[in-house]
Enzyme design. Structure first.
Site, PDB file in Angstrom:
ATOM      1  N   GLY A   8       0.831  -1.210   0.000  1.00  0.00           N
ATOM      2  CA  GLY A   8       0.000   0.000   0.000  1.00  0.00           C
ATOM      3  C   GLY A   8       0.855   1.244   0.000  1.00  0.00           C
ATOM      4  O   GLY A   8       1.937   1.271   0.593  1.00  0.00           O
ATOM      5  N   GLY A  13       1.931   3.927   5.032  1.00  0.00           N
ATOM      6  CA  GLY A  13       2.790   3.019   4.263  1.00  0.00           C
ATOM      7  C   GLY A  13       3.975   3.769   3.670  1.00  0.00           C
ATOM      8  O   GLY A  13       5.123   3.307   3.725  1.00  0.00           O
ATOM      9  N   ALA A 125       1.088  11.358   9.526  1.00  0.00           N
ATOM     10  CA  ALA A 125       1.608  11.505   8.155  1.00  0.00           C
ATOM     11  C   ALA A 125       0.476  11.949   7.247  1.00  0.00           C
ATOM     12  O   ALA A 125      -0.678  11.589   7.459  1.00  0.00           O
ATOM     13  CB  ALA A 125       2.179  10.188   7.659  1.00  0.00           C
ATOM     14  N   LYS A 197      -7.278   2.040  21.689  1.00  0.00           N
ATOM     15  CA  LYS A 197      -7.250   2.929  20.521  1.00  0.00           C
ATOM     16  C   LYS A 197      -8.658   3.022  19.910  1.00  0.00           C
ATOM     17  O   LYS A 197      -9.082   4.091  19.460  1.00  0.00           O
ATOM     18  CB  LYS A 197      -6.223   2.404  19.505  1.00  0.00           C
ATOM     19  CG  LYS A 197      -6.074   3.254  18.252  1.00  0.00           C
ATOM     20  CD  LYS A 197      -5.267   4.508  18.511  1.00  0.00           C
ATOM     21  CE  LYS A 197      -5.243   5.538  17.409  1.00  0.00           C
ATOM     22  NZ  LYS A 197      -5.175   5.140  16.051  1.00  0.00           N
TER      23      LYS A 197
HETATM   24  O1  KPL Z   1      -6.168   8.087  15.188  1.00  0.00           O
HETATM   25  C1  KPL Z   1      -6.684   9.183  15.008  1.00  0.00           C
HETATM   26  C2  KPL Z   1      -7.356   9.385  13.720  1.00  0.00           C
HETATM   27  O2  KPL Z   1      -7.514  10.518  13.280  1.00  0.00           O
HETATM   28  O3  KPL Z   1      -7.727   8.377  13.092  1.00  0.00           O
HETATM   29  C3  KPL Z   1      -6.711  10.204  16.110  1.00  0.00           C
HETATM   30  C4  KPL Z   1      -6.061   9.637  17.352  1.00  0.00           C
HETATM   31  C5  KPL Z   1      -8.124  10.591  16.403  1.00  0.00           C
HETATM   32  C6  KPL Z   1      -5.873  11.418  15.773  1.00  0.00           C
HETATM   33  O4  KPL Z   1      -6.423  12.228  14.819  1.00  0.00           O
END
Ligand code: KPL
Length: 313
Positions: A8, A13, A125, A197
């Protein structure tokens, strides 16, 4: 050290590829579309790193190779199917994505005893298109990668040095990733880290996407009710699967990440803004699916799934 094979050409990536280039780790990159693969990276210190050209198609890997999939969960099935004939020597596979569901996809296709690592990263990124029609990647913030081995029999090694005795192949793969894009932190209980997460993404991502705001604004009092409801539902579901969370700590953690990443637009906000498919099914949708299997009502998460789906194509 084995070669790192990156599937990817998305933001993460390409960041991994650029970091491998910078740190002298041998690598190959296999983007889905070679035309949109970044050709260079802008590092935080102002350095420009030129990426090597993409490799056109998968090849047979050896056991010491490391194959990483920094892809969205909904892209994983097709990508793994394409690689399957090249994995007969069982190189380590690493899944790196937001949300949940990748482990289940990998279990179905690779089997429950495959040398597999699951990871989540907080490195920032951005993939940027240039005026000439090409792409580059911008490293926007140093983070960390949490990684662990979900397929190991219990008791699972407490530390990376214990893992290197129990499962040297996996420990070497973690060392390769750490040499590529540090820091990489070994997590004995990676599923708990991934659910943590998930709780953060379940609050920040849909609210920022629906209300078209930066992460910092979700801490405002107008979102308190929704935040509480998401965190309470998340906690009930996680507890039902034997994961030890309490709603107040979950909520506090969400607020601290929203503040720490305040200026960011979340990945779901960006997906909606660019008319791309979102990861809602792997985030709030995953909570809804897991809740249904246990008969737990999760009205707030269900509503958020509907509202985000209404926004995206
Ligand atoms: O992982 C994230 C995302 O945007 O997907 C956070 C932690 C919310 C940071 O923007």
């Amino acid at each position: 050290m084995g070669k790192l094979h990156i599937v990817g050409g998305g933001a993460i990536g390409s960041l991994i590829a650029a970091s491998a280039q910078k740190n002298g780790v041998p690598y190959e990159c296999y983007p889905r579309d070679r035309k949109t693969m970044p050709t260079y990276a802008h590092w935080l210190d102002g350095q420009t790193i030129t990426l090597k050209p993409a490799t056109p198609s998968p090849c047979l890997l050896t056991q010491s190779d490391v194959l990483i999939f920094p892809l969205k969960v909904y892209q994983l099935n097709a990508a793994l199917l394409q690689w399957l004939p090249h994995l007969t020597q069982k190189p380590t596979v690493i899944l790196l994505h937001n949300g949940m569901g990748g482990h289940e996809v990998a279990k179905d296709l690779l089997g429950g005893d495959y040398p597999l690592l699951l990871a989540t990263t907080s490195h920032g990124a951005l993939k940027v298109s240039t005026s000439s029609g090409g792409f580059h990647v911008k490293y926007t913030g140093v983070g960390a990668t949490q990684i662990g081995a979900p397929n190991l029999d219990k008791p699972i090694s407490q530390t990376l040095s214990a893992l290197s005795k129990e499962a040297p192949q996996l420990a070497n793969a973690i060392a390769t990733l750490d040499k590529t894009l540090p820091p990489v932190q070994y997590q004995r209980n990676i599923l708990k880290a991934l659910w943590t997460k998930l709780s953060i993404n379940a609050v920040i991502n849909p609210l920022t996407a629906i209300y078209n705001i930066q992460n910092k604004f979700i801490v405002n009092s107008e979102f308190e009710q929704s935040r509480n409801a998401i965190c309470n539902e998340f906690t009930q579901v996680a507890n039902a699967y034997g994961l030890d969370f309490d709603a107040q700590t979950v909520h506090e953690n969400v607020l601290s990440v929203a503040n720490a990443t305040g200026e960011n637009y979340s990945s779901m906000h960006q997906d909606v803004a660019h008319g791309r498919q979102t990861e809602i099914d792997a985030i709030n949708g995953y909570i809804v699916d897991m809740a249904m299997k246990k008969g737990i009502p999760v009205p707030e998460n269900t509503l958020l799934v509907k509202r985000v789906k209404a926004l995206s194509v």
